[in-house]
Design an enzyme around this catalytic site. Sequence first.
Site, short mmCIF file in Angstrom:
data_model
loop_
_atom_site.label_atom_id
_atom_site.label_comp_id
_atom_site.label_asym_id
_atom_site.label_seq_id
_atom_site.Cartn_x
_atom_site.Cartn_y
_atom_site.Cartn_z
N SER A 104 -10.51 3.98 -8.17
CA SER A 104 -9.80 3.14 -9.13
C SER A 104 -9.69 3.80 -10.49
O SER A 104 -9.12 4.88 -10.61
CB SER A 104 -10.49 1.77 -9.21
OG SER A 104 -9.72 0.84 -9.90
N ASP A 254 -3.61 -1.08 -8.98
CA ASP A 254 -3.90 -2.51 -8.95
C ASP A 254 -4.04 -3.09 -10.35
O ASP A 254 -4.26 -4.28 -10.52
CB ASP A 254 -5.16 -2.81 -8.12
CG ASP A 254 -6.41 -2.11 -8.64
OD1 ASP A 254 -6.31 -1.39 -9.65
OD2 ASP A 254 -7.48 -2.28 -8.03
#
Length: 547
Positions: A104, A254
């Site tokens: 991430s 995301d």
Amino acid sequence: MQHALMVSISGVRGIFGRGLDPDVLVRYASAFGSWCRDESGEDRPLVVVGRDARVTGALCSRIVRGTLQSVGCTVVDAGLATTPTVEMAVLRTGAAGGIVLSASHNPAEWNALKLLNRKGEFLSPDEGREVMARADSGRSVTVEWDRVGDERREDFLGHHVDAVAELDFVDTAGIAARELRIVVDGVNSVGGVAIPALLERLGVRPSHIVRVNCEPTGRFAHGAEPLPENLAGTMDLVRESGADLGLVVDPDVDRLALIADGGIYVSEELTQVIAADFLWRIRPGPFATNLSSSRAIDDVARRHGQQVHRSAVGEINVVRKMQAVGAVLGGEGNGGVILPELHYGRDALVGTAMVLQHLVNLGSSLSELRAALPEYHIVKQKVEIGDRAPDALLARVAERHAAERRTVSRSTSTRAGCICGGPTRSPSCGCTARLPIPVKPRRSAAGSWTNCCAPAESGRSLDYRSTHRASSTSDRVFPGRSRSPRFSRGRPRGPGGSLPVPGSGFSPWPMARRTRLRPARYTRYATHPMIRIQRSFRNMRSAVRPA
């Protein structure tokens, strides 16, 4: 040398070669594969594997895919894919689970296994504990040669992009007619491929898409988090190119951050707020977010007459809260937007479509939209922990600050017991609570506060009653004049006028609802253990009253 491996219920992350080694990948991938096989009851269950563009991504993917096959799983290789794309791929294929190889927002040297269940959601606490227990057991789960799983390759980005563009509130013709000029910063990962593909599908001209850091090399041109300190060059490009807005994502796409026309950074906190402001104009319904998000979402919810529900930090916690309350939308204050009608996961592609459609519907610029939203500032800081175990550090922090937890009753019933939550109301309780209290406290030789409880032998008790909802942020932290005529003689303060005085009908606690103490039949001097105050019986009324 930093040696890091962080294990949680949602997966494993670490620095490749310094904790996240091939044997670690094998151990956790085989545990997850065997769990998928047992949960599905299938002989060769499907497992989708995707990755972001990190340098170690292809290598880790090969190790993980081979391990899954060795435990009897059929692998669907999604290749270079965003986290939300893999989540949607699990739903599309009916897979037993999925693995996303992405750390991430962590730096390029990090990588991770992010584990998904058959619903395309991050593992629940129970599911995660089961997988971790299997990994820790050391039991071999390799199948025999004739039960080894197969592998196939499939690209799911087109499916994802089409699903977003075909949402009932998206008007691709309207977006195309607006002729927006957009800067896209993909931080040299999969977002540099996915976001431009979405914009073209939504009707934005390819010539109007200004790409920066969109080559998926895995060597990030700036910090992986879409924060203003990492985006100075991108903000300059938005301003110099005369673009209508800029879109910035993290490596697995995301999280979405926005840059307004003129090169002005729009806080990540406002991505979910803009999405909610857009959707509530179309359909009503609850919203869910976590406790680390600012109150801007609550302010916008009040404008639309909608409810906001809070969950613990963590995407799966937000998802569970959304499912519990039937939320039409959810998110996190880090740029995450969750639209349940598509899938239960943060999705920067969905956020992008909602922001563009909102601008088209309002006929305004992003800077004008930003100016109409509430402004809050929230501080989030990181601490380097080196080789120390994060769970042990968190346990120490919890232990150190355990005494600071407060439970305040706001019901109209009488509260029995000590204000610290203990069962006794004796003056010798020795409670260290530093809260407004209805009897005069005393400092002991050791420096703690005593006499913080109502005397049990007198039959007196505490009573808290809610009055009204605070009208502004300042009211919540520093309440204004009380609505009760009994307490309307002015606002007593501490030194410098910083805090209200206990017993005066005001609360210094930053609550969503303001509280006061029940009027007494007689007055008694009360003091606050954190500030010095003037001895004024006119302004200080006690909550102590005969039973």
